[in-house]
Design a protein around this motif. Structure first.
Motif, PDB file in Angstrom:
ATOM      1  N   SER A 124       0.825  -1.208   0.000  1.00  0.00           N
ATOM      2  CA  SER A 124       0.000   0.000   0.000  1.00  0.00           C
ATOM      3  C   SER A 124       0.862   1.262   0.000  1.00  0.00           C
ATOM      4  N   LEU A 125       1.889   1.276   0.834  1.00  0.00           N
ATOM      5  CA  LEU A 125       2.755   2.450   0.908  1.00  0.00           C
ATOM      6  C   LEU A 125       3.544   2.652  -0.385  1.00  0.00           C
ATOM      7  N   ASP A 126       4.086   1.576  -0.935  1.00  0.00           N
ATOM      8  CA  ASP A 126       4.850   1.694  -2.181  1.00  0.00           C
ATOM      9  C   ASP A 126       3.963   2.068  -3.356  1.00  0.00           C
ATOM     10  N   TYR A 127       2.714   1.617  -3.322  1.00  0.00           N
ATOM     11  CA  TYR A 127       1.795   2.016  -4.390  1.00  0.00           C
ATOM     12  C   TYR A 127       1.558   3.524  -4.352  1.00  0.00           C
ATOM     13  N   ILE A 129       3.701   5.762  -3.193  1.00  0.00           N
ATOM     14  CA  ILE A 129       4.939   6.387  -3.673  1.00  0.00           C
ATOM     15  C   ILE A 129       5.017   6.335  -5.188  1.00  0.00           C
ATOM     16  N   GLU A 130       4.637   5.199  -5.764  1.00  0.00           N
ATOM     17  CA  GLU A 130       4.677   5.065  -7.220  1.00  0.00           C
ATOM     18  C   GLU A 130       3.663   5.981  -7.886  1.00  0.00           C
ATOM     19  N   ARG A 131       2.529   6.171  -7.246  1.00  0.00           N
ATOM     20  CA  ARG A 131       1.526   7.073  -7.806  1.00  0.00           C
ATOM     21  C   ARG A 131       1.978   8.524  -7.710  1.00  0.00           C
ATOM     22  N   ALA A 132       2.576   8.891  -6.597  1.00  0.00           N
ATOM     23  CA  ALA A 132       2.956  10.285  -6.382  1.00  0.00           C
ATOM     24  C   ALA A 132       4.246  10.652  -7.112  1.00  0.00           C
ATOM     25  N   LEU A 133       5.225   9.746  -7.108  1.00  0.00           N
ATOM     26  CA  LEU A 133       6.539  10.024  -7.708  1.00  0.00           C
ATOM     27  C   LEU A 133       6.928   8.870  -8.616  1.00  0.00           C
TER      28      LEU A 133
END
Length: 335
Positions: A124-127, A129-133
């Motif tokens: 969830s957290l990495d998703y 991060i991938e969405r934002a950056l």
């Protein structure tokens, strides 16, 4: 141990019938899982691992986390038959296990639960991060593999700390160090806080951030480096399913932590029987996590079927000529 002998000795007919009925229901649930869910879970988890590891180049960040959850599911598959055929889940146990086997099963179960919950949380957290950056590569496959290594190491270390309480609960009270640690509720508290409370808060925080960023339309939404949009649905279903299946188990640990186990204080009562039954059902639901996750991944991951076909094409066909090799030979001869 699931036994109704004490009711026969005390003459409690109503309580004895309730105990037998609940024991029969738990036995049926255990048998259903072993006959239906266990083989499907074993096959699909092994298939998920094989397909992704045979196509490492095409793996994405979510694939790495699902591979780790599948490996943890395979560990649960090792625990499930021994546990569900034991005296705690059936009126007709296939074998009796001692304290050493019990502790081993407990450690494997705890390690698997921690890996599954934290893989879901970090996904969830990495998703987010991938969405934002999308171009920072903070949630790249390379970094995710190292993160998953820390997940397994942390799960083993956490389970080892819980193991100390269980071991000290079974050794002589003359040992001074262990005489101060004979408290099973302390081990359950560790698992409750680290294995459920922390991941639940982190997932809630990540979900809030994901919903906030999805409401903000930006030019980056058309960036080709972003993850497949179907990943969001896969993540949402995965998080909901994992917490739905594991919450009853951790809720039973919470009851044990706050009010002590009813069976430890009033053995043979209706309350103790109902508590033991609910704990058994909660653990069966936790085992179902290894059954549900690979099916969800297979259904919602759009590239899984294509990678599976490529894997099947590379499998040896024995002495017979493979159909795709025969077709390629015919095309070469025609040209």
């Amino acid at each position: 141990m699931w036994s109704c002998m004490i009711y026969n000795e005390t003459g409690g007919n109503v309580e004895a019938e309730l105990c037998q009925d609940l024991g029969l229901i738990l036995s049926v649930l255990s048998l259903f899982y072993l006959v239906v869910c266990f083989p499907v879970s074993l096959c699909y988890n092994a298939l998920l691992v094989a397909v992704n590891l045979s196509n490492k180049v095409s793996m994405t960040m979510p694939d790495v986390y699902f591979v780790n959850m599948a490996i943890a599911g395979l560990v649960l598959n090792l625990v499930a038959p021994v546990e569900l055929l034991g005296p705690g889940f059936t009126r007709w146990p296939a074998w009796e296990y001692d304290d050493e086997v019990y502790i081993t099963l407990l450690i494997l179960f705890n390690v698997s639960s921690l890996v599954i919950m934290y893989s879901t949380t970090l996904l969830s957290l990495d998703y987010y991060i991938e969405r934002a950056l999308p171009r920072t590569y903070m949630s790249s496959v390379y970094n995710t593999k190292h993160v998953c290594g820390f997940i397994w190491g942390g799960a083993v270390l956490t389970s080892f700390s819980s193991l100390l309480f269980y071991v000290c609960n079974h050794v002589s009270a003359k040992i001074m160090e262990c005489s101060k640690m004979q408290n099973r509720e302390a081990a359950d508290t560790i698992m409750l806080l680290i294995g459920y409370a922390v991941p639940a808060v982190a997932v809630l925080y990540a979900s809030t951030l994901i919903l906030r960023i999805r409401k903000e339309a930006t030019p980056l939404d058309q960036d080709s480096a972003r993850l497949d949009p179907s990943t969001h649905r896969l993540l949402l279903v995965c998080v909901c399913m994992q917490f739905a299946l594991w919450t009853p188990y951790y809720a039973s640990l919470l009851v044990l932590t706050l009010a002590e186990a009813p069976g430890a204080r009033a053995t043979g009562t209706r309350q103790a029987t109902a508590y033991a039954f609910l704990c058994g059902v909660a653990q069966v639901l936790a085992f179902c996590s290894s059954f549900a996750m690979p099916l969800i991944y297979q259904q919602m991951n759009q590239s899984f079927s294509h990678r599976l076909q490529r894997l099947l094409k590379r499998l040896p066909c024995g002495d017979r000529t493979c159909p795709h090799e025969h077709t390629a030979a015919v095309q070469q001869a025609a040209t």
